[in-house]
Design a protein around this motif. Structure first.
Motif, PDB file in Angstrom:
ATOM      1  N   PRO A 163       2.339   1.386   5.500  1.00 59.26           N
ATOM      2  CA  PRO A 163       3.219   2.514   5.777  1.00 59.26           C
ATOM      3  C   PRO A 163       4.261   2.174   6.823  1.00 59.26           C
ATOM      4  O   PRO A 163       3.946   1.496   7.803  1.00 59.26           O
ATOM      5  CB  PRO A 163       2.279   3.590   6.318  1.00 59.26           C
ATOM      6  CG  PRO A 163       0.903   3.139   5.984  1.00 59.26           C
ATOM      7  CD  PRO A 163       0.958   1.660   5.774  1.00 59.26           C
ATOM      8  N   PRO A 189       4.090  10.354   2.108  1.00 60.31           N
ATOM      9  CA  PRO A 189       5.100   9.326   2.390  1.00 60.31           C
ATOM     10  C   PRO A 189       6.423   9.649   1.689  1.00 60.31           C
ATOM     11  O   PRO A 189       6.431  10.295   0.640  1.00 60.31           O
ATOM     12  CB  PRO A 189       4.477   8.051   1.795  1.00 60.31           C
ATOM     13  CG  PRO A 189       3.001   8.307   1.800  1.00 60.31           C
ATOM     14  CD  PRO A 189       2.858   9.779   1.533  1.00 60.31           C
ATOM     15  N   ASN A 247      -0.342   5.518   0.052  1.00 62.40           N
ATOM     16  CA  ASN A 247       0.990   5.176   0.547  1.00 62.40           C
ATOM     17  C   ASN A 247       2.070   5.318  -0.525  1.00 62.40           C
ATOM     18  O   ASN A 247       2.853   4.405  -0.788  1.00 62.40           O
ATOM     19  CB  ASN A 247       1.009   3.753   1.120  1.00 62.40           C
ATOM     20  CG  ASN A 247       2.316   3.483   1.835  1.00 62.40           C
ATOM     21  OD1 ASN A 247       2.933   4.402   2.379  1.00 62.40           O
ATOM     22  ND2 ASN A 247       2.763   2.235   1.798  1.00 62.40           N
ATOM     23  N   ARG A 307      -1.124   9.986   0.973  1.00 61.71           N
ATOM     24  CA  ARG A 307      -1.084   9.179   2.200  1.00 61.71           C
ATOM     25  C   ARG A 307      -2.013   7.978   2.089  1.00 61.71           C
ATOM     26  O   ARG A 307      -1.646   6.863   2.455  1.00 61.71           O
ATOM     27  CB  ARG A 307      -1.455  10.042   3.410  1.00 61.71           C
ATOM     28  CG  ARG A 307      -0.352  11.019   3.816  1.00 61.71           C
ATOM     29  CD  ARG A 307      -0.635  11.633   5.181  1.00 61.71           C
ATOM     30  NE  ARG A 307      -1.872  12.376   5.203  1.00 61.71           N
ATOM     31  CZ  ARG A 307      -1.998  13.651   4.814  1.00 61.71           C
ATOM     32  NH1 ARG A 307      -0.941  14.321   4.384  1.00 61.71           N
ATOM     33  NH2 ARG A 307      -3.165  14.260   4.869  1.00 61.71           N
TER      34      ARG A 307
END
Ligand code: BGC
Length: 361
Positions: free
Chosen positions: A31, A50, A290, A287
């Motif tokens: 990330p 993201p 990612n 998340r």
């Protein structure tokens, strides 16, 4: 009247732009720093999915269902050029264009796409981009592949090789989505294989274009739990669809037989809590993986009471935006319509439920 000529000129201008090719063969990055919440991050920041890869112009989108029908217009709507301007002026930045490409091919092994139908797709894409909309081109209602993944994956790859070659020089505003709502046998390893084959076919022609992929169980939020992204591609966006509770959103849906009568109302505190818990889980999945999460379809059948449709739609849209998801309402002018093309007016308060008082700048 809509002119094919202007579309054709625009398209050739579009195709004349240099293709921006880059290597897809890089590992999924860790990330970016901005996404790693600092110790004192606010809960709001920690909730965000993201961001999408650079160039993804989709934040507020509407599905333009027309070419998913056996013939455009047969399911109640054919795309009109004036609607594209109307969509943009209202404050949407994108349309998702489902196409039933699997029914437009010649025989194996080439599965050549019908040129007349593809010219119509060319024209709609060109008109939408000219109206300053991004376009998500989505292979929709490919029934065989859900029943027989092994038998139909080569056809999916052949379709995408042709589409990717055809639109290789189109601007970034054109985005591909490999397959709408995988379901039935298209799950697990079979789904991995189909998505990898579709993606490889695209990347054989175009290393740069953003590609959207969705998981099993009709790309439901539940299906995310077992969804594995195709590996080694930096230009992916994940998608999931939200029609929960089904007994509310699909009340009296004419495309189901018999049309179900559930009589389910929505909006009790426990309904809202369940919705937020679903969105929290989906955002957490994004998340963990990612990847940006695009809410590619959500909506309520137009037989449901207008105030109920509006409440659910606004609540879902806000739940997505609070978590940084881009979204696409289902749909413009068919059964779950937000605009009535016969009356030439927006349905109830759905425009403000989706867009507030935004309008295009
Ligand atoms: C289907 C539509 C349907 C909608 C809601 C879409 O993916 O293509 O035909 O109306 O989902 O169920």
């Amino acid at each position: 009247m809509r002119t094919r000529l202007s579309s054709a000129i625009l398209l050739s201008a579009m195709l004349g732009l240099p293709a921006c090719l880059s290597s897809p063969q890089q590992a999924r990055p860790s990330p970016p720093a901005a996404l790693t919440p600092p110790a004192a991050a606010s809960p709001a920041q920690a909730d965000l999915v993201p961001p999408a890869p650079p160039g993804f112009g989709v934040r507020r989108c509407v599905n333009l269902a027309a070419l998913e029908a056996p013939n455009e217009g047969e399911w109640g709507y054919a795309v009109r050029q004036a609607d594209l301007a109307r969509i943009r002026e209202a404050g949407f930045d994108s349309v998702r264009l489902p196409i039933k490409a699997s029914a437009w091919t010649g025989p194996a092994p080439a599965f050549r796409l019908d040129e007349k139908r593809m010219r119509r797709v060319d024209a709609i894409i060109a008109d939408a981009i000219a109206a300053r909309l991004s376009v998500i081109l989505d292979v929709h209602h490919f029934e065989e592949i859900h029943r027989d993944p092994n038998g139909a994956t080569a056809k999916l790859a052949a379709i995408w090789r042709q589409l990717a070659e055809r639109y290789r020089k189109a601007p970034d505003a054109l985005v591909f989505e490999i397959l709408n709502e995988p379901h039935d046998r298209l799950a697990g390893d079979a789904l991995d294989g189909a998505l990898e084959a579709g993606l490889a076919a695209i990347r054989s022609q175009d290393g740069h274009r953003i590609v959207i992929v969705g998981g099993s169980d009709w790309s439901s939020f539940k299906g995310l739990a077992e969804f594995r992204l195709p590996p080694d591609d930096l230009r992916l966006v994940a998608t999931a669809h939200f029609y929960t509770p089904f007994e509310f959103t699909h009340e009296n849906a004419s495309f189901m037989s018999p049309s179900p009568r559930f009589g389910r109302r929505w909006g009790a505190p426990e309904d809202r809590a369940a919705l937020n818990a679903d969105f929290d889980r989906a955002a957490a999945w994004a998340r963990e993986n990612n990847v940006h999460l695009f809410l590619g379809e959500f909506g309520v059948n137009d037989r449901v009471a207008p105030d109920q449709r509006e409440d659910w739609t606004r609540t879902v849209r806000e739940a997505a935006e609070r978590r940084g998801m881009s979204w696409c309402a289902w749909d413009w002018a068919t059964t779950f319509k937000i605009y009535d093309p016969k009356e030439e007016q927006w349905v109830g308060a759905l425009r403000s439920a989706l867009l507030g008082d935004r309008s295009a700048s």
